[in-house]
Write an enzyme that holds these catalytic residues in place. Structure first.
Site: not given
Length: 455
Positions: A25-26, A29
């Site tokens: 998920h990170e 980003h």
């Protein structure tokens, strides 16, 4: 000992899967942020004390003690306070008199300024052009969508593994059970009483593991099809061709007229005006279907993911109500709603129970664990899109609002309003964090003292 070990293995699978999901998920980003030139100071999995970290270029990569989330620290998440606003604050203070502070200045204003100050500390001298808030609106949306989209992609891959790799248990045309006698729908007997009428299936010689090939010349391709023929053929002798041990065998079956509970198209019982289940008379043979694992096509993956997304979305919409119901059932000793919300602790406990189901084939247990991880990623996807800070959806909403403001300013030839001061939402952010903290504490407590069990 073996059961305890399997329980731990189930929990470990979920914990490792959750950590990997958070890490990816990170990364969702991180990659677009770096691609667009934003300075990223930290990439961290977890919260609390740092267990391990390493410096790679300008970014510190590490793992923290509490694996319940993660973050990347981008330079300049919030724009600095406008000069006009500073002047207005000074005028308000002067009008109020020496030493006077309004509630806004003392509480909300302080929170907002603290958020701005924390953001300013991430901006190195001469690197103002590498801040998040200076990016074009579409680029900011891409960065903040990267995390949730990564979870969605993980969910799609895991659903493909479950549906197309492991396959799912589906009703087959093979006989799984044969009733010894005929019992009415209202009967609570668990065995055949003396003098009970033998079931037509048993009387005709149908056996478990027989595969139904045809009924009265009609080729059977699904159990539903055979059931429909039998139910409308009460009192009529049917020629049933079955495959047994590789050979075809014709059996003569006469369905009896029997009472059963009426169901609607969704499989729910139909109730009469008095609230009791309605019954109807249909043809009855007394056989049940066997379940077989069947791999599904790739076209089944996206509908399954979408169905999970809508379920999670509905749960989130009613989350406050559901959490209150969970608290009530926990503190009053009632059984919890099996479809209600659970914490990560509860998911781990369910995973442990799945791993210890000795009566379930190991392939089914593995499939269920992978399915739990898929559902967990769907939940991360939907939850992070809620348009409230500190969630990704809050930053996306702020960027969209800014884009709309700038668009209309350009259309009406007005001065560019500049970046939206999303730091003003800091008080709301604190409120959201507090509410989420309370709800998480309630769910964790419920999962400890009143857990949802598979039994």
């Amino acid at each position: 000992m073996e059961t305890a070990l399997l329980f731990v293995i189930g929990i470990v699978v979920i914990v490792v899967g959750l950590v990997l999901s958070i890490g990816l998920h990170e990364i969702g980003h991180l990659i677009p942020a770096k691609r667009f030139g934003v300075k990223v100071g930290q990439y961290m999995i977890g919260f609390g004390p740092t267990l391990w970290s390493t410096q790679r270029g300008e970014t510190e990569y590490g793992v923290k003690a509490i694996p319940l989330g993660g973050y990347i620290s981008m330079s300049g998440m919030f724009p600095p306070q406008k000069t006009v606003e500073v002047a207005e604050d000074a005028l308000v203070g002067a009008a109020a008199g020496p030493g006077a502070r309004t509630a806004t200045t003392s509480i909300f204003g302080t929170l907002t300024q603290d958020a701005r100050d924390a953001s300013a500390e991430t901006v190195a001298p001469g690197e103002d052009d590498r801040t998040f808030y200076r990016l074009a609106v579409p680029k900011r949306i891409v960065i903040m969508l990267g995390g949730p989209v990564m979870n969605l992609l993980i969910a799609i891959v895991l659903y493909a593994v479950v549906l197309c790799g492991f396959g799912t248990q589906q009703v087959s045309t093979t006989v799984g059970s044969v009733s010894e006698c005929v019992l009415p729908a209202s009967s609570t007997a668990t065995s055949c009483p003396a003098g009970a009428t033998p079931s037509p299936g048993a009387a005709a010689g149908i056996r478990p593991k027989d595969t139904i090939v045809s009924i009265d010349g009609t080729q059977i391709t699904s159990w539903t099809q055979s059931t429909a023929i039998i139910q409308k053929s009460a009192g009529t002798t049917l020629d049933v061709v079955v495959r047994r041990d590789g050979a075809l065998k014709t059996l003569h079956v006469t369905p009896l007229r029997s009472e059963r509970y009426k169901t609607d198209s969704s499989g729910n019982y139909v109730l009469n005006a008095a609230g009791k289940k309605e019954t109807e008379e249909v043809g009855f043979v007394g056989i049940g279907a066997a379940y077989e694992r069947q791999q599904e096509p790739l076209t089944a993956v996206l509908p399954a993911v979408w169905s999970n997304v809508t379920e999670v979305g509905s749960l989130i919409v009613h989350l406050p109500q559901k959490v209150v119901q969970t608290a009530e059932s926990t503190f009053t000793g009632q059984k919890r709603d099996p479809n209600g919300p659970v914490s990560v602790f509860g998911v781990g406990r369910l995973a442990g129970e799945v791993a210890t189901l000795h009566s379930v084939p190991i392939l089914d247990r593995l499939s269920t664990l992978v399915g739990l991880l898929a559902s967990l990623n769907v939940a991360l996807f939907v939850f992070n899109l809620i348009p409230l800070l500190p969630l990704d959806g809050g930053h996306i909403a702020g960027a969209i609002i800014e884009g709309v403001r700038r668009f209309f300013a350009k259309v009406f030839k007005r001065r560019d309003p500049g970046p939206i001061d999303i730091a003003k939402a800091a008080p709301l952010t604190m409120a959201v964090v507090a509410v989420l903290g309370v709800m998480s504490a309630i769910l964790i407590y419920a999962d400890i003292v009143n857990p949802i069990s598979l039994g």
